[in-house]
Design a protein around this motif. Structure first.
Motif, short mmCIF file in Angstrom:
data_model
loop_
_atom_site.label_atom_id
_atom_site.label_comp_id
_atom_site.label_asym_id
_atom_site.label_seq_id
_atom_site.Cartn_x
_atom_site.Cartn_y
_atom_site.Cartn_z
N GLU A 39 -41.16 -39.34 29.31
CA GLU A 39 -40.85 -40.75 29.10
C GLU A 39 -39.78 -40.85 28.02
OE1 GLU A 39 -44.23 -43.28 28.51
OE2 GLU A 39 -43.08 -45.05 29.11
N TYR A 40 -38.81 -41.72 28.26
CA TYR A 40 -37.66 -41.86 27.37
C TYR A 40 -37.63 -43.27 26.79
CZ TYR A 40 -36.15 -37.42 29.28
OH TYR A 40 -36.09 -36.09 29.63
N PHE A 41 -37.39 -43.32 25.49
CA PHE A 41 -37.37 -44.60 24.79
C PHE A 41 -36.02 -44.79 24.11
CE2 PHE A 41 -41.79 -45.86 25.07
CZ PHE A 41 -42.44 -44.67 25.31
N CYS A 42 -35.46 -45.95 24.34
CA CYS A 42 -34.27 -46.38 23.62
C CYS A 42 -34.74 -47.21 22.42
CB CYS A 42 -33.40 -47.23 24.55
SG CYS A 42 -31.86 -47.80 23.82
N ALA A 43 -34.04 -47.12 21.30
CA ALA A 43 -34.46 -47.85 20.12
C ALA A 43 -33.24 -48.34 19.35
CB ALA A 43 -35.33 -46.98 19.23
N VAL A 44 -33.43 -49.40 18.59
CA VAL A 44 -32.34 -49.99 17.82
C VAL A 44 -32.83 -50.37 16.44
CG1 VAL A 44 -32.82 -52.33 18.68
CG2 VAL A 44 -30.53 -51.77 17.83
N SER A 45 -31.97 -50.21 15.47
CA SER A 45 -32.25 -50.78 14.16
C SER A 45 -30.95 -51.38 13.64
CB SER A 45 -32.79 -49.74 13.18
OG SER A 45 -31.78 -48.84 12.79
N LEU A 46 -31.06 -52.23 12.64
CA LEU A 46 -29.89 -52.91 12.11
C LEU A 46 -29.27 -52.08 11.00
CD1 LEU A 46 -31.23 -56.57 11.90
CD2 LEU A 46 -30.00 -55.45 13.77
N SER A 47 -27.98 -52.09 10.95
CA SER A 47 -27.30 -51.37 9.87
C SER A 47 -27.43 -52.16 8.58
CB SER A 47 -25.82 -51.17 10.22
OG SER A 47 -25.20 -52.40 10.44
N GLY A 48 -27.31 -51.49 7.49
CA GLY A 48 -27.37 -52.15 6.19
C GLY A 48 -28.79 -52.23 5.68
N GLY A 49 -29.12 -51.35 4.79
CA GLY A 49 -30.47 -51.38 4.23
C GLY A 49 -31.46 -50.64 5.10
N TYR A 50 -32.69 -50.67 4.71
CA TYR A 50 -33.72 -49.94 5.42
C TYR A 50 -34.42 -50.89 6.38
CZ TYR A 50 -32.65 -46.40 2.05
OH TYR A 50 -32.00 -45.47 1.30
N GLN A 51 -34.06 -50.80 7.61
CA GLN A 51 -34.56 -51.72 8.61
C GLN A 51 -35.53 -51.02 9.55
OE1 GLN A 51 -33.74 -54.84 8.58
NE2 GLN A 51 -32.08 -54.80 7.09
N LYS A 52 -36.49 -51.76 10.06
CA LYS A 52 -37.44 -51.17 10.99
C LYS A 52 -36.74 -50.88 12.31
CE LYS A 52 -39.16 -55.50 12.94
NZ LYS A 52 -40.35 -56.36 13.15
N VAL A 53 -37.33 -49.97 13.05
CA VAL A 53 -36.80 -49.58 14.36
C VAL A 53 -37.56 -50.34 15.44
CG1 VAL A 53 -36.40 -47.66 15.92
CG2 VAL A 53 -36.24 -47.31 13.44
N THR A 54 -36.84 -50.91 16.38
CA THR A 54 -37.44 -51.59 17.52
C THR A 54 -37.24 -50.75 18.76
OG1 THR A 54 -37.04 -53.77 16.55
CG2 THR A 54 -37.42 -53.68 18.93
N PHE A 55 -38.32 -50.46 19.47
CA PHE A 55 -38.27 -49.60 20.64
C PHE A 55 -38.26 -50.41 21.93
CE2 PHE A 55 -38.82 -45.25 19.15
CZ PHE A 55 -39.21 -45.44 17.84
N GLY A 56 -37.64 -49.85 22.94
CA GLY A 56 -37.75 -50.38 24.29
C GLY A 56 -39.09 -50.00 24.88
N THR A 57 -39.33 -50.49 26.10
CA THR A 57 -40.63 -50.28 26.74
C THR A 57 -40.75 -48.92 27.42
OG1 THR A 57 -39.77 -51.48 28.63
CG2 THR A 57 -41.14 -52.71 27.08
N GLY A 58 -39.67 -48.18 27.45
CA GLY A 58 -39.74 -46.82 27.96
C GLY A 58 -39.40 -46.71 29.43
N THR A 59 -38.86 -45.56 29.81
CA THR A 59 -38.58 -45.23 31.21
C THR A 59 -39.15 -43.86 31.50
OG1 THR A 59 -36.51 -46.50 31.27
CG2 THR A 59 -36.80 -44.78 32.93
N LYS A 60 -40.03 -43.81 32.49
CA LYS A 60 -40.60 -42.52 32.89
C LYS A 60 -39.68 -41.86 33.90
CE LYS A 60 -45.48 -43.21 31.91
NZ LYS A 60 -46.86 -43.34 32.42
N LEU A 61 -39.26 -40.68 33.58
CA LEU A 61 -38.36 -39.93 34.46
C LEU A 61 -39.16 -38.91 35.25
CD1 LEU A 61 -35.48 -39.18 35.40
CD2 LEU A 61 -35.43 -37.51 33.51
N GLN A 62 -39.05 -39.01 36.57
CA GLN A 62 -39.65 -38.03 37.46
C GLN A 62 -38.54 -37.17 38.05
OE1 GLN A 62 -41.36 -39.59 41.10
NE2 GLN A 62 -42.69 -37.83 41.37
N VAL A 63 -38.72 -35.87 38.03
CA VAL A 63 -37.74 -34.96 38.61
C VAL A 63 -38.37 -34.30 39.83
CG1 VAL A 63 -36.22 -33.00 38.22
CG2 VAL A 63 -36.73 -34.57 36.35
N ILE A 64 -37.73 -34.52 40.96
CA ILE A 64 -38.27 -34.02 42.24
C ILE A 64 -37.63 -32.68 42.58
CG2 ILE A 64 -38.56 -34.56 44.69
CD1 ILE A 64 -38.09 -37.53 43.83
N PRO A 65 -38.46 -31.67 42.86
CA PRO A 65 -37.88 -30.33 43.15
C PRO A 65 -37.15 -30.31 44.49
CG PRO A 65 -40.29 -30.29 43.28
CD PRO A 65 -39.92 -31.66 42.81
#
Lengths: 115, 114
Positions: B88-114
């Motif tokens: 599962e892959y998560f994208c996240a963002v925080s604001l520049s300038g100072g110590y800001q919390k990180v906000t995560f996306g809801t995630g994407t589950k990657l399936q790899v088919i052989p």
């Protein structure tokens, strides 16, 4: 260096009880952040501690609290547990603080189940 | 305030095919952007991050992402999927300038088919 460790890894509690989770950051890291991960809400920021002071706080009720000790180890406490508190609780440590340019290193999490 | 949207909660690709995981952000100031990967029963691991400078960021395991300010996007790509990329892959963002919390996306589950 050893990674971020969290104890316990699994926990089962009943409604109304309280629970304490522990996180030991990477040696030298002064910042510890806590996140709650659930299938419905995803990853949500709880709070961040830096040098024993809470520096950031997410939108969680007062039942969720935390603290950090002088050795940077951190604990979070949840009182009066509710079914909705069932989640994976993740701890992350970094040298200077969450966000910004600092890299966070995550522990494996504590899986809390509330019955 | 900041937020991040990941398009597609599940993505399936064939082994050897291109991996493209989409992430769009909203930020009131220049953002810092991150991609994390989570394997089952494990914590998150940083794949790559964009702070300032070069907009094409290379990360671990052959992944890269491009910051496109005009499109407010930070899509994650890998030219050739491997079975070990299933996670599962998560994208996240925080604001520049100072110590800001990180906000995560809801995630994407990657399936790899052989």
């Amino acid at each position: 260096k050893a990674g971020v460790t969290q104890t316990p890894r699994y926990l089962i509690k009943t409604r109304g009880q309280q629970v304490t989770l522990s996180c030991s950051p990477i040696s030298g890291h002064r910042s510890v952040s806590w996140y709650q991960q659930t299938p419905g809400q995803g990853l949500q920021f709880l709070f961040e501690y830096f040098s024993e002071t809470q520096r950031n706080k997410g939108n969680f009720p007062g039942r969720f609290s935390g603290r950090q000790f002088s050795n940077s180890r951190s604990e979070m406490n949840v009182s009066t547990l509710e079914l909705g508190d069932s989640a994976l609780y993740l701890c992350a440590s970094s040298e200077f603080g969450s966000g910004n340019t600092d890299t966070q290193y995550f522990g494996p999490g504590t899986r809390l189940t509330v019955l | 305030a900041q937020s991040v949207t990941q398009l597609g909660s599940h993505v399936s690709v064939s082994e050897g095919a291109l991996v493209l995981l989409r992430c769009n952000y909203s930020s009131s100031v220049p953002p810092y952007l991150f991609w994390y990967v989570q394997y089952p029963n494990q914590g998150l691991q940083l794949l790559l991050k964009y702070t300032t400078g070069a907009t094409l960021v290379k990360g671990i395991n052959g992944f890269e992402a491009e910051f496109k300010k005009s499109e407010t996007s930070f899509h994650l790509t890998k030219p050739s999927a491997h079975m070990s990329d299933a996670a599962e892959y998560f994208c996240a963002v925080s604001l520049s300038g100072g110590y800001q919390k990180v906000t995560f996306g809801t995630g994407t589950k990657l399936q790899v088919i052989p």
